[in-house]
Structures are given as C-alpha cells and as structure tokens.
Design a protein around this motif. Structure first.
Motif, PDB file in Angstrom:
ATOM      1  N   LYS A   2       0.857  -1.178   0.000  1.00  0.00           N
ATOM      2  CA  LYS A   2       0.000   0.000   0.000  1.00  0.00           C
ATOM      3  C   LYS A   2       0.895   1.230   0.000  1.00  0.00           C
ATOM      4  O   LYS A   2       1.930   1.248   0.662  1.00  0.00           O
ATOM      5  CB  LYS A   2      -0.900   0.003   1.229  1.00  0.00           C
ATOM      6  CG  LYS A   2      -1.846  -1.185   1.296  1.00  0.00           C
ATOM      7  CD  LYS A   2      -2.766  -1.114   2.506  1.00  0.00           C
ATOM      8  CE  LYS A   2      -2.039  -1.292   3.815  1.00  0.00           C
ATOM      9  NZ  LYS A   2      -1.587  -2.679   4.022  1.00  0.00           N
ATOM     10  N   ALA A   3       0.495   2.241  -0.717  1.00  0.00           N
ATOM     11  CA  ALA A   3       1.300   3.460  -0.775  1.00  0.00           C
ATOM     12  C   ALA A   3       0.389   4.666  -0.835  1.00  0.00           C
ATOM     13  O   ALA A   3      -0.774   4.568  -1.236  1.00  0.00           O
ATOM     14  CB  ALA A   3       2.229   3.442  -1.997  1.00  0.00           C
ATOM     15  N   ALA A   4       0.911   5.809  -0.441  1.00  0.00           N
ATOM     16  CA  ALA A   4       0.114   7.034  -0.445  1.00  0.00           C
ATOM     17  C   ALA A   4       1.009   8.257  -0.496  1.00  0.00           C
ATOM     18  O   ALA A   4       2.179   8.213  -0.088  1.00  0.00           O
ATOM     19  CB  ALA A   4      -0.758   7.093   0.803  1.00  0.00           C
ATOM     20  N   GLU A  15      -3.811   7.416  -3.020  1.00  0.00           N
ATOM     21  CA  GLU A  15      -3.515   6.063  -2.554  1.00  0.00           C
ATOM     22  C   GLU A  15      -3.373   5.113  -3.734  1.00  0.00           C
ATOM     23  O   GLU A  15      -4.014   5.298  -4.774  1.00  0.00           O
ATOM     24  CB  GLU A  15      -4.623   5.548  -1.642  1.00  0.00           C
ATOM     25  CG  GLU A  15      -4.783   6.299  -0.340  1.00  0.00           C
ATOM     26  CD  GLU A  15      -5.903   5.718   0.503  1.00  0.00           C
ATOM     27  OE1 GLU A  15      -5.668   4.675   1.139  1.00  0.00           O
ATOM     28  OE2 GLU A  15      -7.011   6.296   0.499  1.00  0.00           O
ATOM     29  N   ALA A  16      -2.543   4.102  -3.551  1.00  0.00           N
ATOM     30  CA  ALA A  16      -2.358   3.091  -4.594  1.00  0.00           C
ATOM     31  C   ALA A  16      -1.936   1.777  -3.937  1.00  0.00           C
ATOM     32  O   ALA A  16      -1.406   1.762  -2.829  1.00  0.00           O
ATOM     33  CB  ALA A  16      -1.283   3.545  -5.589  1.00  0.00           C
ATOM     34  N   GLY A 280      -0.756   2.115   8.274  1.00  0.00           N
ATOM     35  CA  GLY A 280       0.643   1.977   7.875  1.00  0.00           C
ATOM     36  C   GLY A 280       1.097   3.089   6.952  1.00  0.00           C
ATOM     37  O   GLY A 280       2.182   3.657   7.117  1.00  0.00           O
ATOM     38  N   CYS A 281       0.262   3.409   5.954  1.00  0.00           N
ATOM     39  CA  CYS A 281       0.608   4.493   5.024  1.00  0.00           C
ATOM     40  C   CYS A 281       0.693   5.836   5.738  1.00  0.00           C
ATOM     41  O   CYS A 281       1.618   6.624   5.511  1.00  0.00           O
ATOM     42  CB  CYS A 281      -0.425   4.566   3.902  1.00  0.00           C
ATOM     43  SG  CYS A 281      -0.198   3.342   2.610  1.00  0.00           S
ATOM     44  N   LEU A 282      -0.295   6.094   6.590  1.00  0.00           N
ATOM     45  CA  LEU A 282      -0.279   7.357   7.326  1.00  0.00           C
ATOM     46  C   LEU A 282       0.945   7.440   8.232  1.00  0.00           C
ATOM     47  O   LEU A 282       1.602   8.476   8.309  1.00  0.00           O
ATOM     48  CB  LEU A 282      -1.552   7.482   8.164  1.00  0.00           C
ATOM     49  CG  LEU A 282      -2.820   7.864   7.403  1.00  0.00           C
ATOM     50  CD1 LEU A 282      -4.046   7.680   8.290  1.00  0.00           C
ATOM     51  CD2 LEU A 282      -2.736   9.299   6.907  1.00  0.00           C
ATOM     52  N   GLY A 283       1.250   6.340   8.906  1.00  0.00           N
ATOM     53  CA  GLY A 283       2.412   6.339   9.781  1.00  0.00           C
ATOM     54  C   GLY A 283       3.712   6.540   9.027  1.00  0.00           C
ATOM     55  O   GLY A 283       4.603   7.265   9.475  1.00  0.00           O
ATOM     56  N   THR A 317       4.449  -2.987   3.398  1.00  0.00           N
ATOM     57  CA  THR A 317       4.230  -4.338   2.914  1.00  0.00           C
ATOM     58  C   THR A 317       3.503  -5.104   3.996  1.00  0.00           C
ATOM     59  O   THR A 317       3.612  -4.771   5.172  1.00  0.00           O
ATOM     60  CB  THR A 317       5.573  -5.029   2.605  1.00  0.00           C
ATOM     61  OG1 THR A 317       6.429  -4.929   3.738  1.00  0.00           O
ATOM     62  CG2 THR A 317       6.238  -4.399   1.416  1.00  0.00           C
ATOM     63  N   PRO A 318       2.742  -6.131   3.644  1.00  0.00           N
ATOM     64  CA  PRO A 318       1.940  -6.831   4.632  1.00  0.00           C
ATOM     65  C   PRO A 318       2.802  -7.508   5.690  1.00  0.00           C
ATOM     66  O   PRO A 318       3.859  -8.055   5.383  1.00  0.00           O
ATOM     67  CB  PRO A 318       1.190  -7.883   3.807  1.00  0.00           C
ATOM     68  CG  PRO A 318       1.242  -7.400   2.416  1.00  0.00           C
ATOM     69  CD  PRO A 318       2.535  -6.662   2.293  1.00  0.00           C
ATOM     70  N   ARG A 319       2.330  -7.522   6.927  1.00  0.00           N
ATOM     71  CA  ARG A 319       3.054  -8.168   8.008  1.00  0.00           C
ATOM     72  C   ARG A 319       2.934  -9.672   7.869  1.00  0.00           C
ATOM     73  O   ARG A 319       1.857 -10.227   7.811  1.00  0.00           O
ATOM     74  CB  ARG A 319       2.493  -7.725   9.370  1.00  0.00           C
ATOM     75  CG  ARG A 319       3.274  -8.304  10.516  1.00  0.00           C
ATOM     76  CD  ARG A 319       2.806  -7.716  11.846  1.00  0.00           C
ATOM     77  NE  ARG A 319       3.661  -8.190  12.917  1.00  0.00           N
ATOM     78  CZ  ARG A 319       3.425  -9.288  13.624  1.00  0.00           C
ATOM     79  NH1 ARG A 319       2.358  -9.987  13.379  1.00  0.00           N
ATOM     80  NH2 ARG A 319       4.253  -9.665  14.580  1.00  0.00           N
TER      81      ARG A 319
END
Length: 320
Positions: A2-4, A15-16, A280-283, A317-319
C-alpha cells in the motif's frame, strides 16, 4: 503493498496498491518497492506540481531504523537490505525514513487516530500474527534493540501450540485472526472457514463458535493483562482483521480484561483502531514529515495546515 501521498496534516492525498510479488524472490520485492516509490513521486509532480519532500517506508520483520536497514523479514526473504539508501538514491536524494510496520501503524493511531488523546497507549493489531506498539507522549517506543511491544510472543498457555519463535503457547498462536481461523475450520469441519465466519457464527448463537471465540478472547485478555501490568497504559487500541468483528470482540474482551484486573491496577479504555488498513501508510508519511521538522517525532503534525501540495511518500508491505 500500500502506498500514499500524505499531507502534512495526515490527509491521504493519493492512494495506490500493488502486489508485493514475493514469489519472484527477495530482490524482486525490493525492486518493486523502489519502483513503486518512484512512480508515486512522479504522480506527485504531475498532479501537485512538485515532488514529495521526503519518503517513509514501513516494512515487517526486524528493522534497524537508525541505520535504515531491513534486518530480517522471513516472509519476504530479506536479510540486511539497505532500503533507506536504495530508496534515497532512486528518489533523487530526498530524505527517507524506515520503520517497522506495526510501530508505524501505532504512530498514526497515536497522532491522528484512536490514541490521539492518550498520553500512554498500546496498539495491538490482531492479524496473521499479533504485535504491539507502545506509544508514550506521541512517540513510539522502539526498545533498546528495536523489538519493543512484541506482545504476540508473551506465553499465555505454557506447553500450548508451538510458535515459530521457538516457544509454546504464545499469544499469537491462540488469539490472532489466523489462530481463530484454524480453530474454527477444525471445529466447524469446513476447511475454508475463517475468523470472520466464526464471528458470524457467534452472532448466530452457534455453541461451537462461541467456545472457539471465547478461548481466543480469554488468551487475548491474559496477554493484555500482562501488558497493562508492565506499561500501565490509559488506552488499549485493538486493530487488525479480528477487530472488524466489532462488539462481538470488544464486549467479551472488555469484560474478560475487567475480570482480571486486580486492586492496584487501573482498567484502561479498550477501543477499536480508527484508521483501518490506512494506518501503515499514514504512519510512514508521518515518519517522513518528521524528517522535515526541527523537533522530529515530537512535532504535532495533526495541527499542521496543508496549504501546499507537498507531500510525503508512505508505503507498507503486509506483516508476515
């Protein structure tokens, strides 16, 4: 992945998502992340008139944030990947921050989510595994060796099921979404059943589901009691896929923790995470913005105006 593009106030400007592509090998995953970040930077230039001012990336496993190295991630096949340097080179030398996925999600929940009014909180996502992030005065505590908050490896059932860490009876082997999925698939006789199906069956009154669910809730309450005994947080923030069950989880969990609290302890608020899978992206974006502020992580980004289109990259990336 995930990215932002993340604004200075924590707003998600763009977001993407893309597949990690881990089946192609560890090096290919690294290349995918670097390419993704470069494309995100180009999107910012095209749509906001300027590139991102900094970048943040959150990854699973063991992370050395100070050196910018992804030390180890079993599910991605990584060992000592200098991710910060690789991203910085691809992004034209902008500053890059590297963080652990759960602690980065906890940073976002603490700054702009469910913990924004808490002085001390513990963020616990219940997903494939269980980890934790300890928030104190707006800062996430990494620990002396980068592994603070690993509540999933508290042993709550000595001699219980074996865990990948080498112990038996770890919390994540009993109360994670994957643990509930496995237990409900066995109890129901349906190998395709998952934790969400178990929650639905609990709501319908199925006694088998209720037993599976209560076992997980009791294990989780035991683990949380250990955490609150050591940390004395004012808020426990529960996230991840299992938290999507809502009151089906939170009502018995609050009762179970309350039953375990003893006289000298103060029962914390137990609340659902507010940011979902955007945390995650926001962090990661907040980590990036912290690189640009004089006081770093102690700056209150939630009050920063967003008058310009400058933004920070954030990718996860996913945990596990």
């Amino acid at each position: 992945m995930k990215a932002a593009l993340v604004g200075a106030d924590g707003a998600l400007l763009h977001e993407a998502r893309r597949p990690t592509g881990r089946e192609r090998g560890a090096a290919a995953v690294v290349q995918s992340i670097v390419d993704f970040a470069a494309d995100l930077r180009a999107h910012g230039e095209a749509h906001f008139g300027e590139p991102a001012a900094a970048a943040g990336v959150a990854v699973p496993g063991i992370v050395d944030a100070e050196r910018g190295v992804a030390v180890y991630a079993a599910n991605l096949g990584w060992t000592d990947v200098p991710l910060r340097d690789l991203l910085g080179a691809r992004l034209g030398g902008v500053p890059v921050a590297l963080g652990h996925d759960v602690r980065t999600g906890g940073l976002a929940e603490g700054r702009v989510g469910a913990g924004k009014d808490s002085r001390r909180f513990l963020f616990v996502p219940l997903g494939t595994g269980i980890a934790g992030a300890i928030g104190i005065d707006g800062v996430i505590e990494p620990g002396a060796h980068g592994s603070a908050g690993e509540i999933g490896h508290i042993v709550v059932r000595p001699g219980g099921p074996p865990c990948g860490c080498g112990q038996r009876g770890c919390l994540e082997r009993l109360a994670s979404a994957s643990a509930v999925t496995a237990a409900w698939a066995e109890a129901s006789g349906d190998p395709a059943a998952d934790a969400a199906d178990c929650a639905k069956a609990v709501r319908s009154g199925d006694p088998r589901a209720t037993e599976v669910w209560q076992h997980a809730v009791d294990a989780l309450a035991d683990g949380l009691l250990t955490a609150l005994t050591l940390l004395d947080p004012d808020t426990l923030i529960i996230g991840g896929g299992l938290a999507e069950a809502g009151d089906t989880l939170f009502t018995p969990l609050r009762a179970a923790v309350a039953d375990r609290v003893v006289r000298f302890q103060t029962l914390p608020a137990i609340v659902p995470a507010a940011l979902g899978d955007a945390a995650g992206c926001l962090g990661a974006g907040l980590l990036a913005w912290d690189l640009l502020t004089p006081e770093g992580a102690r700056t209150d980004t939630s009050s920063t105006p967003i008058d310009t289109p400058s933004a920070a990259d954030g990718s996860t990336t996913p945990r596990r």
